[in-house]
Scaffold this motif. Sequence first.
Motif, PDB file in Angstrom:
ATOM      1  N   PRO A 103      26.290 101.190  27.416  1.00  0.00           N
ATOM      2  CA  PRO A 103      26.891 102.527  27.499  1.00  0.00           C
ATOM      3  C   PRO A 103      26.679 103.304  26.194  1.00  0.00           C
ATOM      4  CG  PRO A 103      28.460 100.832  28.206  1.00  0.00           C
ATOM      5  CD  PRO A 103      27.260 100.122  27.658  1.00  0.00           C
ATOM      6  N   ASP A 104      26.549 104.627  26.298  1.00  0.00           N
ATOM      7  CA  ASP A 104      26.271 105.486  25.139  1.00  0.00           C
ATOM      8  C   ASP A 104      27.310 105.362  24.035  1.00  0.00           C
ATOM      9  OD1 ASP A 104      24.103 106.418  26.399  1.00  0.00           O
ATOM     10  OD2 ASP A 104      25.042 108.272  27.103  1.00  0.00           O
ATOM     11  N   ASN A 105      28.564 105.147  24.429  1.00  0.00           N
ATOM     12  CA  ASN A 105      29.624 105.151  23.431  1.00  0.00           C
ATOM     13  C   ASN A 105      29.909 103.748  22.890  1.00  0.00           C
ATOM     14  OD1 ASN A 105      30.565 104.221  25.818  1.00  0.00           O
ATOM     15  ND2 ASN A 105      32.446 105.441  25.847  1.00  0.00           N
ATOM     16  N   PHE A 106      28.951 102.840  23.102  1.00  0.00           N
ATOM     17  CA  PHE A 106      29.126 101.453  22.674  1.00  0.00           C
ATOM     18  C   PHE A 106      28.317 101.195  21.405  1.00  0.00           C
ATOM     19  CE2 PHE A 106      27.422  97.091  22.838  1.00  0.00           C
ATOM     20  CZ  PHE A 106      28.609  96.392  22.763  1.00  0.00           C
ATOM     21  N   HIS A 107      28.998 100.795  20.323  1.00  0.00           N
ATOM     22  CA  HIS A 107      28.297 100.512  19.074  1.00  0.00           C
ATOM     23  C   HIS A 107      28.700  99.141  18.553  1.00  0.00           C
ATOM     24  CE1 HIS A 107      26.983 104.675  18.812  1.00  0.00           C
ATOM     25  NE2 HIS A 107      28.188 105.003  19.223  1.00  0.00           N
ATOM     26  N   GLY A 142      31.267  93.057  15.393  1.00  0.00           N
ATOM     27  CA  GLY A 142      32.277  93.615  16.284  1.00  0.00           C
ATOM     28  C   GLY A 142      31.859  94.961  16.829  1.00  0.00           C
ATOM     29  N   ILE A 143      32.703  95.474  17.718  1.00  0.00           N
ATOM     30  CA  ILE A 143      32.436  96.770  18.322  1.00  0.00           C
ATOM     31  C   ILE A 143      33.141  97.842  17.504  1.00  0.00           C
ATOM     32  CG2 ILE A 143      32.932  98.177  20.356  1.00  0.00           C
ATOM     33  CD1 ILE A 143      32.567  95.561  21.945  1.00  0.00           C
ATOM     34  N   ARG A 144      32.400  98.862  17.118  1.00  0.00           N
ATOM     35  CA  ARG A 144      32.998  99.934  16.337  1.00  0.00           C
ATOM     36  C   ARG A 144      33.981 100.718  17.193  1.00  0.00           C
ATOM     37  NH1 ARG A 144      29.601 104.970  14.459  1.00  0.00           N
ATOM     38  NH2 ARG A 144      30.439 105.724  16.402  1.00  0.00           N
ATOM     39  N   VAL A 145      35.220 100.782  16.717  1.00  0.00           N
ATOM     40  CA  VAL A 145      36.241 101.499  17.466  1.00  0.00           C
ATOM     41  C   VAL A 145      36.450 102.878  16.860  1.00  0.00           C
ATOM     42  CG1 VAL A 145      38.629 101.405  18.286  1.00  0.00           C
ATOM     43  CG2 VAL A 145      37.370  99.286  17.914  1.00  0.00           C
ATOM     44  N   ASN A 146      36.350 102.942  15.550  1.00  0.00           N
ATOM     45  CA  ASN A 146      36.635 104.173  14.840  1.00  0.00           C
ATOM     46  C   ASN A 146      35.980 104.126  13.473  1.00  0.00           C
ATOM     47  OD1 ASN A 146      37.777 106.660  14.607  1.00  0.00           O
ATOM     48  ND2 ASN A 146      39.815 105.932  15.198  1.00  0.00           N
ATOM     49  N   GLU A 147      35.670 105.294  12.923  1.00  0.00           N
ATOM     50  CA  GLU A 147      35.041 105.311  11.607  1.00  0.00           C
ATOM     51  C   GLU A 147      35.289 106.667  10.959  1.00  0.00           C
ATOM     52  OE1 GLU A 147      30.875 104.377  11.744  1.00  0.00           O
ATOM     53  OE2 GLU A 147      30.650 104.523   9.576  1.00  0.00           O
ATOM     54  N   ASP A 148      35.637 106.676   9.666  1.00  0.00           N
ATOM     55  CA  ASP A 148      35.663 107.944   8.934  1.00  0.00           C
ATOM     56  C   ASP A 148      34.886 107.742   7.632  1.00  0.00           C
ATOM     57  OD1 ASP A 148      37.355 106.725   7.034  1.00  0.00           O
ATOM     58  OD2 ASP A 148      39.151 107.347   8.133  1.00  0.00           O
ATOM     59  N   SER A 149      34.996 108.671   6.690  1.00  0.00           N
ATOM     60  CA  SER A 149      34.170 108.573   5.483  1.00  0.00           C
ATOM     61  C   SER A 149      34.476 107.318   4.669  1.00  0.00           C
ATOM     62  CB  SER A 149      34.389 109.783   4.588  1.00  0.00           C
ATOM     63  OG  SER A 149      34.235 110.950   5.330  1.00  0.00           O
ATOM     64  N   PHE A 150      35.725 106.836   4.735  1.00  0.00           N
ATOM     65  CA  PHE A 150      36.126 105.767   3.829  1.00  0.00           C
ATOM     66  C   PHE A 150      36.359 104.413   4.502  1.00  0.00           C
ATOM     67  CE2 PHE A 150      37.664 109.847   2.229  1.00  0.00           C
ATOM     68  CZ  PHE A 150      36.887 109.937   1.078  1.00  0.00           C
ATOM     69  N   ALA A 194      35.029  89.555  18.641  1.00  0.00           N
ATOM     70  CA  ALA A 194      34.788  88.898  19.925  1.00  0.00           C
ATOM     71  C   ALA A 194      36.077  88.429  20.608  1.00  0.00           C
ATOM     72  CB  ALA A 194      33.840  87.718  19.731  1.00  0.00           C
ATOM     73  N   ARG A 195      37.127  88.216  19.820  1.00  0.00           N
ATOM     74  CA  ARG A 195      38.385  87.798  20.444  1.00  0.00           C
ATOM     75  C   ARG A 195      39.295  88.974  20.759  1.00  0.00           C
ATOM     76  NH1 ARG A 195      40.912  83.804  16.582  1.00  0.00           N
ATOM     77  NH2 ARG A 195      39.778  85.108  15.102  1.00  0.00           N
ATOM     78  N   GLY A 196      38.773  90.171  20.513  1.00  0.00           N
ATOM     79  CA  GLY A 196      39.564  91.357  20.834  1.00  0.00           C
ATOM     80  C   GLY A 196      40.506  91.766  19.710  1.00  0.00           C
ATOM     81  N   THR A 198      24.693  92.824  22.543  1.00  0.00           N
ATOM     82  CA  THR A 198      26.051  92.914  23.074  1.00  0.00           C
ATOM     83  C   THR A 198      26.632  91.508  23.058  1.00  0.00           C
ATOM     84  OG1 THR A 198      27.352  93.246  25.075  1.00  0.00           O
ATOM     85  CG2 THR A 198      25.007  92.829  25.387  1.00  0.00           C
ATOM     86  N   PRO A 199      27.932  91.381  22.849  1.00  0.00           N
ATOM     87  CA  PRO A 199      28.533  90.047  22.913  1.00  0.00           C
ATOM     88  C   PRO A 199      28.617  89.527  24.347  1.00  0.00           C
ATOM     89  CG  PRO A 199      30.189  91.726  22.428  1.00  0.00           C
ATOM     90  CD  PRO A 199      28.869  92.413  22.403  1.00  0.00           C
TER      91      PRO A 199
END
Length: 234
Positions: free
Chosen positions: A152-156, A170-178, A185-187, A207-208
């Motif tokens: 999926p496009d929103n999967f990083h 892991g899967i990127r959930v959120n990111e800002d400048s800092f 894998a265990r959530g 992908t895991p």
Amino acid sequence: MASLALAQSPPAADTGKKIFESQCALCHGQNGGGGRGPSLLRPKLDKAPDEAALRGVIENGIPPEMPGAWQLHPREVAALAGYVKALGAQPVEAIPGDPARGVQVYQRSGCPGCHIVDGQGEGLGPELSTIGSRRNAAYLRSTVLRPADGLPDNFHYVSIQLSKGSAIKGIRVNEDSFTIQIKDARGLFHSFEKSDIKELKPLPKETPMPSYEKTLSASDLDDLVAYLAARRVK
Ligand code: HEC
Ligand code: HEC
């Protein structure tokens, strides 16, 4: 003369079909049977239950995965909506397999370790409670067999090497400048200061989720896909 007039105001059904083939088929399939987007060969669309909602979906899209066709003229939107409705009047996609047996395949294959369905399960994969409304059967089948093929496009998925010590994927959930937040894998969630990170590497083709190509029999796979396809918006 007559043919010119015809070219300027072609029959609505034909306009709709042409727009569909140029702007929608990429995701919904050349004849509407679906692909990255769901099959539209269904009499009742969950997110477009009536004409007004259907026009809204076409104009505004469904973030993040479906773009809005904001550049269309309202008359083109109307023609396209008419075409989509006509698609839905066709016979429904027949899916082999037994959804009731598919639940058992789902349970014993470890899927609930990474996915939530109706509040049950856990982990880092996307929720699947309404997956049948978002993806068609062919897509579901290929995801289970070869998950890395159609991410999926929103999967990083990323790999993080910390300056001090360990590495983690892991899967990127959120990111800002800092900072960056990932789910492992265990959530479990982890938050890192970017200043503590030595290397942040995207893993675009990984992908895991394991491939089930070698573990599921043909009939198990049919049953599993039938089960997933039946998870729809109620
Ligand atoms: C880039 C891919 C993409 C394109 C292009 C696209 N769609 Fe979609 N469409 C999707 C996805 C993915 C969904 C499911 C979104 C969700 O439910 O989260 C969707 C959902 C829909 C739905 C709702 C289906 C339902 O079951 O409720 C309709 C109707 C629809 N699209 C029509 C269109 C039309 C008409 C076009 C052309 C103007 C179009 N789409 C272009 C990806 C796309
Ligand atoms: C180790 C964790 C893991 C396991 C086990 C796992 N998945 Fe996944 N699954 C994921 C992740 C992460 C994604 C999102 C990235 C991708 O598409 O691979 C995903 C994606 C999916 C998708 C696509 C969702 C979408 O929105 O397009 C489906 C369908 C799916 N999994 C079904 C299953 C089924 C069925 C099983 C069991 C047979 C299963 N998964 C087992 C982690 C897992």
